[in-house]
Scaffold this active site. Sequence first.
Site, PDB file in Angstrom:
ATOM      1  N   HIS A   1      32.011  36.297  39.105  1.00 31.13           N
ATOM      2  CA  HIS A   1      33.406  36.734  39.259  1.00 31.13           C
ATOM      3  C   HIS A   1      33.739  36.811  40.741  1.00 31.13           C
ATOM      4  O   HIS A   1      33.535  37.838  41.392  1.00 31.13           O
ATOM      5  CB  HIS A   1      33.571  38.105  38.587  1.00 31.13           C
ATOM      6  CG  HIS A   1      34.982  38.608  38.540  1.00 31.13           C
ATOM      7  ND1 HIS A   1      35.625  38.957  37.363  1.00 31.13           N
ATOM      8  CD2 HIS A   1      35.880  38.821  39.525  1.00 31.13           C
ATOM      9  CE1 HIS A   1      36.852  39.375  37.644  1.00 31.13           C
ATOM     10  NE2 HIS A   1      37.024  39.294  38.941  1.00 31.13           N
TER      11      HIS A   1
ATOM     12  N   GLY B   1      44.116  39.098  45.924  1.00 27.42           N
ATOM     13  CA  GLY B   1      44.880  40.185  46.517  1.00 27.42           C
ATOM     14  C   GLY B   1      46.377  39.962  46.490  1.00 27.42           C
ATOM     15  O   GLY B   1      46.903  39.264  45.651  1.00 27.42           O
TER      16      GLY B   1
ATOM     17  N   TYR C   1      45.425  37.197  35.674  1.00 31.82           N
ATOM     18  CA  TYR C   1      45.644  38.457  34.946  1.00 31.82           C
ATOM     19  C   TYR C   1      46.533  38.271  33.720  1.00 31.82           C
ATOM     20  O   TYR C   1      46.419  38.978  32.729  1.00 31.82           O
ATOM     21  CB  TYR C   1      46.372  39.453  35.880  1.00 31.82           C
ATOM     22  CG  TYR C   1      45.532  40.402  36.665  1.00 31.82           C
ATOM     23  CD1 TYR C   1      46.057  41.637  37.033  1.00 31.82           C
ATOM     24  CD2 TYR C   1      44.257  40.100  37.096  1.00 31.82           C
ATOM     25  CE1 TYR C   1      45.330  42.546  37.792  1.00 31.82           C
ATOM     26  CE2 TYR C   1      43.512  40.990  37.850  1.00 31.82           C
ATOM     27  CZ  TYR C   1      44.059  42.213  38.191  1.00 31.82           C
ATOM     28  OH  TYR C   1      43.346  43.120  38.939  1.00 31.82           O
TER      29      TYR C   1
ATOM     30  N   ARG D   1      34.436  51.494  36.727  1.00 26.23           N
ATOM     31  CA  ARG D   1      35.485  51.845  37.686  1.00 26.23           C
ATOM     32  C   ARG D   1      35.945  53.298  37.581  1.00 26.23           C
ATOM     33  O   ARG D   1      36.453  53.852  38.542  1.00 26.23           O
ATOM     34  CB  ARG D   1      36.663  50.909  37.609  1.00 26.23           C
ATOM     35  CG  ARG D   1      37.510  50.974  36.361  1.00 26.23           C
ATOM     36  CD  ARG D   1      38.634  49.950  36.419  1.00 26.23           C
ATOM     37  NE  ARG D   1      39.509  50.129  37.559  1.00 26.23           N
ATOM     38  CZ  ARG D   1      40.200  49.136  38.132  1.00 26.23           C
ATOM     39  NH1 ARG D   1      40.104  47.908  37.676  1.00 26.23           N
ATOM     40  NH2 ARG D   1      40.965  49.378  39.165  1.00 26.23           N
TER      41      ARG D   1
ATOM     42  N   ASP E   1      33.189  40.455  42.525  1.00 24.24           N
ATOM     43  CA  ASP E   1      34.633  40.472  42.788  1.00 24.24           C
ATOM     44  C   ASP E   1      34.884  40.047  44.237  1.00 24.24           C
ATOM     45  O   ASP E   1      35.871  40.446  44.869  1.00 24.24           O
ATOM     46  CB  ASP E   1      35.224  41.857  42.546  1.00 24.24           C
ATOM     47  CG  ASP E   1      36.679  41.780  42.053  1.00 24.24           C
ATOM     48  OD1 ASP E   1      37.296  42.835  41.866  1.00 24.24           O
ATOM     49  OD2 ASP E   1      37.191  40.653  41.901  1.00 24.24           O
TER      50      ASP E   1
HETATM   51  C1  FWO Z   1      39.950  45.106  41.122  1.00 28.28           C
HETATM   52  C2  FWO Z   1      41.044  41.553  41.792  1.00 28.28           C
HETATM   53  C3  FWO Z   1      41.359  45.684  40.856  1.00 28.28           C
HETATM   54  C4  FWO Z   1      42.809  40.397  43.070  1.00 28.28           C
HETATM   55  O1  FWO Z   1      41.476  46.525  39.933  1.00 28.28           O
HETATM   56  O2  FWO Z   1      40.925  42.878  39.850  1.00 28.28           O
HETATM   57  O3  FWO Z   1      42.292  45.259  41.545  1.00 28.28           O
HETATM   58  O4  FWO Z   1      43.661  39.799  42.385  1.00 28.28           O
HETATM   59  O5  FWO Z   1      42.312  39.929  44.115  1.00 28.28           O
HETATM   60  N1  FWO Z   1      40.130  43.796  41.742  1.00 28.28           N
HETATM   61  N2  FWO Z   1      43.303  42.488  41.869  1.00 28.28           N
HETATM   62  C5  FWO Z   1      39.192  45.974  42.087  1.00 28.28           C
HETATM   63  C6  FWO Z   1      38.712  47.273  41.451  1.00 28.28           C
HETATM   64  C7  FWO Z   1      37.602  46.987  40.457  1.00 28.28           C
HETATM   65  C8  FWO Z   1      38.198  48.164  42.538  1.00 28.28           C
HETATM   66  C9  FWO Z   1      40.692  42.805  41.033  1.00 28.28           C
HETATM   67  C10 FWO Z   1      42.301  41.757  42.615  1.00 28.28           C
HETATM   68 ZN    ZN Z   2      39.641  42.413  38.212  1.00 27.83          ZN
END
Ligand code: FWO
Ligand code: ZN
Length: 387
Positions: free
Chosen positions: A59, A66, A128, A225, A283
């Site tokens: 992943h 971001g 997403y 988390r 991540d």
């Molecule tokens: C997590 C990736 C979050 C992206 O919940 O899902 O945002 O699109 O780059 N990261 N949103 C990080 C938590 C597990 C701390 C993503 C981010």
């Molecule tokens: Zn994620």
Amino acid sequence: MLLLKNADVYAPAAKGRADILAAGGRILRIEPSIELPPAYVEQVDASGVMAVPGFIDGHVHMMGGGGEGGFATRTPELMLSDAIRGGVTTVVGCLGTDGVTRSLAGLLAKAKALDEEGLSTFIYTGHYGVPVQTLTGSIERDLLLIDKIIGVGEVALSDHRSNQPTFEEFARLSAEARRGGILSGKAGVVNVHMGDGRRGLAMLRRLIEETEIPATQFLPTHIGRNPSLFEEGLAYAKAGGLVDFTTSTVPAFLDEGEVKCSAGLRRMLDAGVDAANITFTSDGQGSLPDFDAHGRLRRLEIGRVTSLFAEVRDAVRVEGVPLATALQVITSNPARILKLRGKGALEAGADADIVLLDAASLEIDGVIAKGRWLMKARTPLVRGNFE
Ligand code: FWO
Ligand code: ZN
């Protein structure tokens, strides 16, 4: 040809001392003693060194992610040297929150670039959102026609940034991922982004309960988390579900109750969860946004691929998890779950993806990917084109 002599081999199961012969990007033989005329082979004395399978990071926002704080918070793409320093020889890329300025074509191009630079790469289709954005117009076509696409994700559930998918929508995309996987001989896994929402794994548990789709079709990530998601994830994994911990973190998250991956692994094992059901992913290059209770962004950091093995090392050195067990979560488990043939094990016929660890410190000394040295004696030998 490359002959590693007298390495302490973890396949990831502990195999003891052995010689490893590799050629043409593959492991040919692993035997107690292999003797070859030095003229034909590069021979390396690996005494006092552990040889383990190259790490799989399932992943990674390899083309950047971001953006949750606006344009200036779009994170940079993965650099080859980040993967090398982290011992990662196989990377699975995904999109996240931003499926507009980040495209699947760009993700696929980055995966091909890293492949040319020496890693083994795959990607998830989608991001997403639901309905899933694809390259060819359908999840099944993406899985059947694009070699590097192995599944769908990261699809967000229980998160203020999700599309709030209905049960039917989520069931439909999961069914298409399963059928596309079966037809293409791939995993077709749904990489499920778990947010902090109170609904937690409810939709996932309902889907496994009410439909014929098996639990092995899903890999819910970020399972540590928060404490309640961790507890729910532990029960889910004890019942046979697969769970994934995110190794990238910041002190604020741990202070707020995030379960550190190394500790989470230990607690799940102690609770009787089968180690084969657990994976770690980094991540990497994804954003680590910290939203307050009102959904306002407080800060945003970047995930790091180098956190992946760091958490496995802590599981061994701090939590007392045996190395052979801890290594599973970034080698044989993801290889099995994601159906990455030739990956995740040191055995004859496997790809020559090998990480050499210093036995005392568990520091990464050497990295071999597809039979090629990428790092030797802790010195990267290869850089990305623009590094
Ligand atoms: C997590 C990736 C979050 C992206 O919940 O899902 O945002 O699109 O780059 N990261 N949103 C990080 C938590 C597990 C701390 C993503 C981010
Ligand atoms: Zn994620």
